[in-house]
Design a protein around this motif. Structure first.
Motif, PDB file in Angstrom:
ATOM      1  N   HIS A   1       0.820  -1.203   0.000  1.00 23.83           N
ATOM      2  CA  HIS A   1       0.000   0.000   0.000  1.00 23.83           C
ATOM      3  C   HIS A   1       0.859   1.260   0.000  1.00 23.83           C
ATOM      4  O   HIS A   1       0.483   2.263  -0.592  1.00 23.83           O
ATOM      5  CB  HIS A   1      -0.942  -0.007   1.198  1.00 23.83           C
ATOM      6  N   ALA A   2       2.008   1.186   0.658  1.00 27.57           N
ATOM      7  CA  ALA A   2       2.897   2.345   0.683  1.00 27.57           C
ATOM      8  C   ALA A   2       3.389   2.680  -0.719  1.00 27.57           C
ATOM      9  O   ALA A   2       3.663   3.843  -1.031  1.00 27.57           O
ATOM     10  CB  ALA A   2       4.072   2.081   1.610  1.00 27.57           C
ATOM     11  N   GLY A   3       3.489   1.676  -1.572  1.00 28.61           N
ATOM     12  CA  GLY A   3       3.910   1.896  -2.952  1.00 28.61           C
ATOM     13  C   GLY A   3       2.936   2.805  -3.690  1.00 28.61           C
ATOM     14  O   GLY A   3       3.333   3.748  -4.373  1.00 28.61           O
ATOM     15  N   PHE A   4       1.651   2.528  -3.537  1.00 28.59           N
ATOM     16  CA  PHE A   4       0.644   3.366  -4.182  1.00 28.59           C
ATOM     17  C   PHE A   4       0.656   4.770  -3.600  1.00 28.59           C
ATOM     18  O   PHE A   4       0.465   5.758  -4.305  1.00 28.59           O
ATOM     19  CB  PHE A   4      -0.743   2.746  -4.022  1.00 28.59           C
ATOM     20  N   MET A   5       0.868   4.831  -2.277  1.00 29.79           N
ATOM     21  CA  MET A   5       0.947   6.130  -1.625  1.00 29.79           C
ATOM     22  C   MET A   5       2.128   6.918  -2.205  1.00 29.79           C
ATOM     23  O   MET A   5       2.003   8.101  -2.528  1.00 29.79           O
ATOM     24  CB  MET A   5       1.129   5.917  -0.128  1.00 29.79           C
ATOM     25  N   ALA A   6       3.261   6.241  -2.385  1.00 26.56           N
ATOM     26  CA  ALA A   6       4.460   6.895  -2.919  1.00 26.56           C
ATOM     27  C   ALA A   6       4.208   7.419  -4.325  1.00 26.56           C
ATOM     28  O   ALA A   6       4.529   8.569  -4.647  1.00 26.56           O
ATOM     29  CB  ALA A   6       5.626   5.904  -2.933  1.00 26.56           C
ATOM     30  N   VAL A   7       3.590   6.566  -5.139  1.00 28.28           N
ATOM     31  CA  VAL A   7       3.307   6.968  -6.518  1.00 28.28           C
ATOM     32  C   VAL A   7       2.439   8.224  -6.538  1.00 28.28           C
ATOM     33  O   VAL A   7       2.724   9.199  -7.244  1.00 28.28           O
ATOM     34  CB  VAL A   7       2.613   5.803  -7.260  1.00 28.28           C
TER      35      VAL A   7
ATOM     36  N   LEU B   1      -3.742   3.712 -11.998  1.00 27.16           N
ATOM     37  CA  LEU B   1      -3.151   3.063 -13.168  1.00 27.16           C
ATOM     38  C   LEU B   1      -2.202   1.948 -12.742  1.00 27.16           C
ATOM     39  O   LEU B   1      -2.232   0.833 -13.272  1.00 27.16           O
ATOM     40  CB  LEU B   1      -2.405   4.098 -14.007  1.00 27.16           C
ATOM     41  N   PHE B   2      -1.375   2.257 -11.745  1.00 29.28           N
ATOM     42  CA  PHE B   2      -0.461   1.237 -11.237  1.00 29.28           C
ATOM     43  C   PHE B   2      -1.249   0.076 -10.624  1.00 29.28           C
ATOM     44  O   PHE B   2      -0.882  -1.083 -10.788  1.00 29.28           O
ATOM     45  CB  PHE B   2       0.508   1.828 -10.212  1.00 29.28           C
TER      46      PHE B   2
ATOM     47  N   LEU C   1      -2.431  -2.064 -13.409  1.00 29.06           N
ATOM     48  CA  LEU C   1      -1.350  -2.844 -14.017  1.00 29.06           C
ATOM     49  C   LEU C   1      -1.002  -4.064 -13.176  1.00 29.06           C
ATOM     50  O   LEU C   1      -0.694  -5.137 -13.697  1.00 29.06           O
ATOM     51  CB  LEU C   1      -0.099  -1.970 -14.188  1.00 29.06           C
ATOM     52  N   ILE C   2      -1.041  -3.887 -11.853  1.00 30.37           N
ATOM     53  CA  ILE C   2      -0.696  -4.997 -10.969  1.00 30.37           C
ATOM     54  C   ILE C   2      -1.896  -5.902 -10.749  1.00 30.37           C
ATOM     55  O   ILE C   2      -1.778  -7.114 -10.698  1.00 30.37           O
ATOM     56  CB  ILE C   2      -0.203  -4.460  -9.622  1.00 30.37           C
ATOM     57  N   GLY C   3      -3.058  -5.267 -10.618  1.00 27.20           N
ATOM     58  CA  GLY C   3      -4.256  -6.016 -10.258  1.00 27.20           C
ATOM     59  C   GLY C   3      -4.698  -6.992 -11.322  1.00 27.20           C
ATOM     60  O   GLY C   3      -5.077  -8.119 -11.018  1.00 27.20           O
ATOM     61  N   ILE C   4      -4.644  -6.573 -12.592  1.00 28.37           N
ATOM     62  CA  ILE C   4      -5.187  -7.436 -13.649  1.00 28.37           C
ATOM     63  C   ILE C   4      -4.495  -8.792 -13.688  1.00 28.37           C
ATOM     64  O   ILE C   4      -5.173  -9.820 -13.621  1.00 28.37           O
ATOM     65  CB  ILE C   4      -5.149  -6.732 -15.017  1.00 28.37           C
ATOM     66  N   PRO C   5      -3.167  -8.844 -13.740  1.00 26.84           N
ATOM     67  CA  PRO C   5      -2.582 -10.192 -13.728  1.00 26.84           C
ATOM     68  C   PRO C   5      -2.729 -10.895 -12.383  1.00 26.84           C
ATOM     69  O   PRO C   5      -3.007 -12.099 -12.339  1.00 26.84           O
ATOM     70  CB  PRO C   5      -1.108  -9.949 -14.057  1.00 26.84           C
ATOM     71  N   ALA C   6      -2.557 -10.166 -11.279  1.00 24.75           N
ATOM     72  CA  ALA C   6      -2.525 -10.818  -9.965  1.00 24.75           C
ATOM     73  C   ALA C   6      -3.890 -11.347  -9.560  1.00 24.75           C
ATOM     74  O   ALA C   6      -3.994 -12.400  -8.938  1.00 24.75           O
ATOM     75  CB  ALA C   6      -2.003  -9.850  -8.916  1.00 24.75           C
ATOM     76  N   LEU C   7      -4.954 -10.610  -9.914  1.00 25.82           N
ATOM     77  CA  LEU C   7      -6.269 -10.965  -9.398  1.00 25.82           C
ATOM     78  C   LEU C   7      -6.985 -12.008 -10.246  1.00 25.82           C
ATOM     79  O   LEU C   7      -8.055 -12.476  -9.888  1.00 25.82           O
ATOM     80  CB  LEU C   7      -7.130  -9.711  -9.257  1.00 25.82           C
ATOM     81  N   ARG C   8      -6.397 -12.343 -11.396  1.00 29.44           N
ATOM     82  CA  ARG C   8      -6.989 -13.423 -12.175  1.00 29.44           C
ATOM     83  C   ARG C   8      -6.709 -14.758 -11.501  1.00 29.44           C
ATOM     84  O   ARG C   8      -7.381 -15.747 -11.743  1.00 29.44           O
ATOM     85  CB  ARG C   8      -6.411 -13.449 -13.585  1.00 29.44           C
TER      86      ARG C   8
ATOM     87  N   PHE D   1      -9.674   0.879  -6.839  1.00 31.54           N
ATOM     88  CA  PHE D   1     -10.298   1.903  -6.006  1.00 31.54           C
ATOM     89  C   PHE D   1      -9.452   2.146  -4.757  1.00 31.54           C
ATOM     90  O   PHE D   1      -9.184   3.282  -4.366  1.00 31.54           O
ATOM     91  CB  PHE D   1     -11.691   1.418  -5.604  1.00 31.54           C
ATOM     92  N   SER D   2      -9.013   1.044  -4.160  1.00 31.42           N
ATOM     93  CA  SER D   2      -8.187   1.117  -2.963  1.00 31.42           C
ATOM     94  C   SER D   2      -6.855   1.814  -3.267  1.00 31.42           C
ATOM     95  O   SER D   2      -6.391   2.680  -2.510  1.00 31.42           O
ATOM     96  CB  SER D   2      -8.002  -0.308  -2.443  1.00 31.42           C
ATOM     97  N   ALA D   3      -6.249   1.483  -4.418  1.00 36.17           N
ATOM     98  CA  ALA D   3      -4.979   2.107  -4.802  1.00 36.17           C
ATOM     99  C   ALA D   3      -5.158   3.607  -5.044  1.00 36.17           C
ATOM    100  O   ALA D   3      -4.320   4.429  -4.640  1.00 36.17           O
ATOM    101  CB  ALA D   3      -4.432   1.428  -6.059  1.00 36.17           C
ATOM    102  N   MET D   4      -6.276   3.979  -5.677  1.00 37.79           N
ATOM    103  CA  MET D   4      -6.509   5.389  -5.982  1.00 37.79           C
ATOM    104  C   MET D   4      -6.570   6.222  -4.706  1.00 37.79           C
ATOM    105  O   MET D   4      -5.980   7.305  -4.619  1.00 37.79           O
ATOM    106  CB  MET D   4      -7.820   5.554  -6.765  1.00 37.79           C
ATOM    107  N   LEU D   5      -7.302   5.693  -3.711  1.00 41.86           N
ATOM    108  CA  LEU D   5      -7.418   6.454  -2.465  1.00 41.86           C
ATOM    109  C   LEU D   5      -6.076   6.533  -1.747  1.00 41.86           C
ATOM    110  O   LEU D   5      -5.755   7.550  -1.126  1.00 41.86           O
ATOM    111  CB  LEU D   5      -8.492   5.836  -1.567  1.00 41.86           C
ATOM    112  N   ALA D   6      -5.266   5.470  -1.865  1.00 44.08           N
ATOM    113  CA  ALA D   6      -3.922   5.531  -1.285  1.00 44.08           C
ATOM    114  C   ALA D   6      -3.126   6.640  -1.964  1.00 44.08           C
ATOM    115  O   ALA D   6      -2.358   7.367  -1.315  1.00 44.08           O
ATOM    116  CB  ALA D   6      -3.216   4.194  -1.447  1.00 44.08           C
ATOM    117  N   GLY D   7      -3.317   6.811  -3.281  1.00 43.68           N
ATOM    118  CA  GLY D   7      -2.660   7.886  -4.010  1.00 43.68           C
ATOM    119  C   GLY D   7      -3.085   9.248  -3.482  1.00 43.68           C
ATOM    120  O   GLY D   7      -2.252  10.159  -3.315  1.00 43.68           O
ATOM    121  N   VAL D   8      -4.382   9.381  -3.191  1.00 39.95           N
ATOM    122  CA  VAL D   8      -4.883  10.644  -2.649  1.00 39.95           C
ATOM    123  C   VAL D   8      -4.227  10.929  -1.298  1.00 39.95           C
ATOM    124  O   VAL D   8      -3.805  12.066  -1.019  1.00 39.95           O
ATOM    125  CB  VAL D   8      -6.423  10.597  -2.506  1.00 39.95           C
TER     126      VAL D   8
END
Lengths: 369, 283
Positions: A84-90, A133-134, A137-144, A245-252
């Motif tokens: 989660h810190a990665g998304f926050m950093a981005v 966006l990040f 990119l991560i979610g599509i392969p991982a969540l399948r 959605f979760s990543a976006m809010l971490a970005g915010v």
């Protein structure tokens, strides 16, 4: 008892209860939020909240957004992202680089806060978009995949982001992130006001998401993926949706963080930061928004109060977690979520006691939020 | 129930049988030489079955005969090794579980798989997911369309729950319901996806005789009201013989008999599969 009799007695039971109509529920909640804001800004203006406490409150706000957004993935979706810190950093770097390119710093210096607002809104949108966006990119392969792959992939992602930022200080000759030296002189655009507003907006969006067909599908995926597929729920789509959605809010949250500190260092966004956020979610109760809010607040304010013992912070952290897991394995709140209108409904029903049949009550009280 | 008139069965071109009233109509399901191997073991092989659009079909057989495997093949939990499945005349070879559900197959599970932490009403509403169309923005900002679709969904969910008289429990957590009610809720949830073929995996398991006879009434009622076909696995012979139009008997992954309940009751191969051969015959 025939089918029809049963159906009739069922609907009678429901009719006995007093229900607050939805517009009124929203009105009550809006009033509460407005009241909270007036109390806060009043205290800030009256000097009861000094600058030190203002800073703590902003950190509380940032952590609330981080914890509640991670709670979407961990609590509602039932996955375990460790980056989660990665998304926050981005999000933080994206908004910081954008803000540095705008005249926001001069405007803030001149005291013209109103003129900063459009830049602030753009910055928030940019950080949400980049983090999202990040996430995609991560979610599509991982969540399948089924299982715990997401934990490992996001763990790697968080580290990749941090290492990349540390080692790349310029792209094509343009100085962007300044590498390990840190990105400094970011306009300090975060105030108690816009932090409060973004917390309210984030929490509202999460609530709206979870109480719609999207939220139902997300919860269904968590509860039983096979059954969800058997009733036509596109599990990959909803998993990705919740994760993004979760990543976006971490970005915010990252955006607010950049604007609060005014400088960013890649070492802030280490693996421990992700764990810290995860601890807030687990401590509050996975799947409980109120739990995340409470534990984010407690875990931010408590270390500040215990500055004297700051050396033992990590010891206290782990002890707290062990004790929690022994005595309350589901977290502070479990999966319980607070609803002001439901509380009022309960009170009204208790006062007027209209037709709430004894056997009906046991069934109706336990439901969702 | 016992004096119910069973229709005569007619062979289809694919050598499957179909009810008189469904003759000339497209069968909802046609399995042709369906089979699956797990390693070297043929769990199901040469499975042929046709189901008319309003037929209640029973799939019976001793434990381990491969009945649930057939369900898993029909819903693509397993990919069949051989054969094909036609749903409303369309080949389902390339469809996933999700697409098959949209195309019209809904099922219940032998070991109940409800969304235990969600309310009873939400369990049903989840299943309506692809008949609610509002986009993410509409939902997040609560535009009028959202409210309309939600209240429609609520009404439909309540109507469906009414089939089993579950409306009174609409706000309860699904996991807190008594066992029988959970089984009934699974049927309601499956119905909410608007299927043309409903697969019920042991719907009467764990129910007492009174509940079972009520369930029989409701299953027939569902067929009449929604005009759908139902394929059910069940060990309760009163239920199977009482409501099924046609019965297929499975043993060691193969169909050993097909026909009306009367045919099945008198079929020597079925009696042998269930009771074994007489001693004299062996010697």
């Amino acid at each position: 008892m025939s089918i029809k009799d049963k159906a009739a007695s069922g609907s009678e039971r429901l009719q006995g209860r007093i229900r607050i109509p939805t517009p009124l529920r929203y009105l009550i909640n809006s009033c509460l939020i407005a009241g909270l804001w007036f109390a806060l800004s009043g205290m800030a203006a009256g000097g009861i909240i000094n600058n030190y406490w203002k800073g703590i409150l902003i950190t509380v706000g940032i952590n609330i957004i981080l914890a509640t957004s991670l709670n979407i993935s961990v609590g509602y979706l039932g996955q375990l992202p460790l980056g989660h810190a990665g998304f926050m950093a981005v999000g933080a770097y994206a908004s910081a680089i954008y803000m540095k390119s705008t005249p926001a710093a001069a405007l803030i210096k001149a005291g013209d806060r109103g003129a900063v607002l459009p830049y602030l809104i753009t910055a928030v949108l940019i950080s949400a978009a980049v983090a999202g966006l990040f996430g995609l990119l991560i979610g599509i392969p991982a969540l399948r995949l089924k299982g715990d792959y997401l934990a490992i992939i996001t763990l790697g992602f968080g580290e990749i982001i941090r290492v990349t930022i540390t080692n790349i200080d310029s792209v094509l000759g343009f100085k962007f992130t300044y590498g390990a030296a840190g990105l400094a002189r970011i306009p300090k655009f975060t105030t108690l006001g816009n932090c409060f507003a973004l917390v309210v907006i984030s929490l509202t969006l999460i609530h709206m998401l979870m109480k719609s067909r999207f939220g139902r599908a997300i919860l269904a995926v968590r509860d039983n993926e096979i059954a969800a597929e058997s009733v036509g729920v596109d599990t990959t789509y909803y998993k990705t949706l919740a994760f993004v959605f979760s990543a976006m809010l971490a970005g915010v949250a990252g955006c607010l963080y950049a604007g609060y500190l005014g400088s960013l260092y890649p070492s802030t966004f280490k693996f421990m930061k992700s764990i810290e956020i995860l601890v807030m979610v687990v401590l509050g109760g996975m799947g409980s928004m109120l739990g995340s809010v409470v534990s984010a607040t407690v875990l931010t304010v408590l270390p500040e109060m215990l500055r004297a013992f700051s050396d033992y912070r990590m010891v206290a952290y782990s002890l707290l977690l062990v004790v929690m897991m022994i005595f309350r394995p589901t977290g502070l709140m479990g999966s319980y979520d607070f609803s002001m209108s439901r509380l009022l409904e309960k009170l009204l029903n208790a006062v007027f006691r209209r037709g709430a049949a004894a056997d009906g009550e046991a069934y109706t009280e336990e439901g969702g939020r | 129930m016992a004096d119910r008139q069973h229709g005569k069965l007619y062979p289809l071109p694919s050598q499957n049988m179909v009810l008189e009233r469904d003759l000339g109509k497209m069968p909802v399901l046609e399995c042709r030489r369906l089979g699956i191997n797990f390693g070297g073991l043929a769990a199901v092989s040469e499975f042929d079955l046709g189901i008319g659009p309003t037929e209640i079909t029973g799939l019976i057989g001793p434990n381990g005969a491969g009945k649930t495997t057939v369900f898993n093949l029909l819903t693509k939990v397993y990919e069949p090794t051989t054969g094909s499945i036609l749903l409303n005349g369309k080949d389902t070879a390339k469809m996933s579980t999700i697409e098959l559900n949209k195309a019209g197959i809904a099922r219940t599970f032998q070991n109940i798989r409800l969304f235990k932490n969600m309310s009873v009403e939400d369990n049903v509403k989840v299943a309506m997911d692809h008949s609610i169309h509002c986009g993410l923005g509409t939902a997040l900002f609560r535009l009028p369309r959202y409210w309309k679709e939600e209240s429609d969904a609520h009404e439909r969910a309540m109507d469906l729950l009414g089939i089993f008289g579950l409306q009174g429990m609409a706000n309860a957590k699904a996991g807190s319901l008594p066992y029988g009610a959970q089984r009934r809720l699974e049927i309601v949830r499956a119905l909410a996806t608007n299927p043309s073929l409903l697969l019920l995996d042991e719907p009467a398991a764990g129910m007492n005789p009174a509940e079972t006879s009520e369930l029989m009434e409701v299953i027939s009622h569902i067929r009449d009201e929604f005009q759908i076909a139902i394929l059910l696995i069940e060990h309760d012979m009163n239920l199977v013989m009482g409501i099924c139009d046609g019965i297929a008997v499975l043993n060691f992954g193969r169909i050993i008999a097909k026909g009306t309940p009367e045919d099945i009751q008198n079929n020597p191969a079925v009696i042998e599969a269930y009771l074994g051969r007489k001693k004299e015959a062996k010697s």
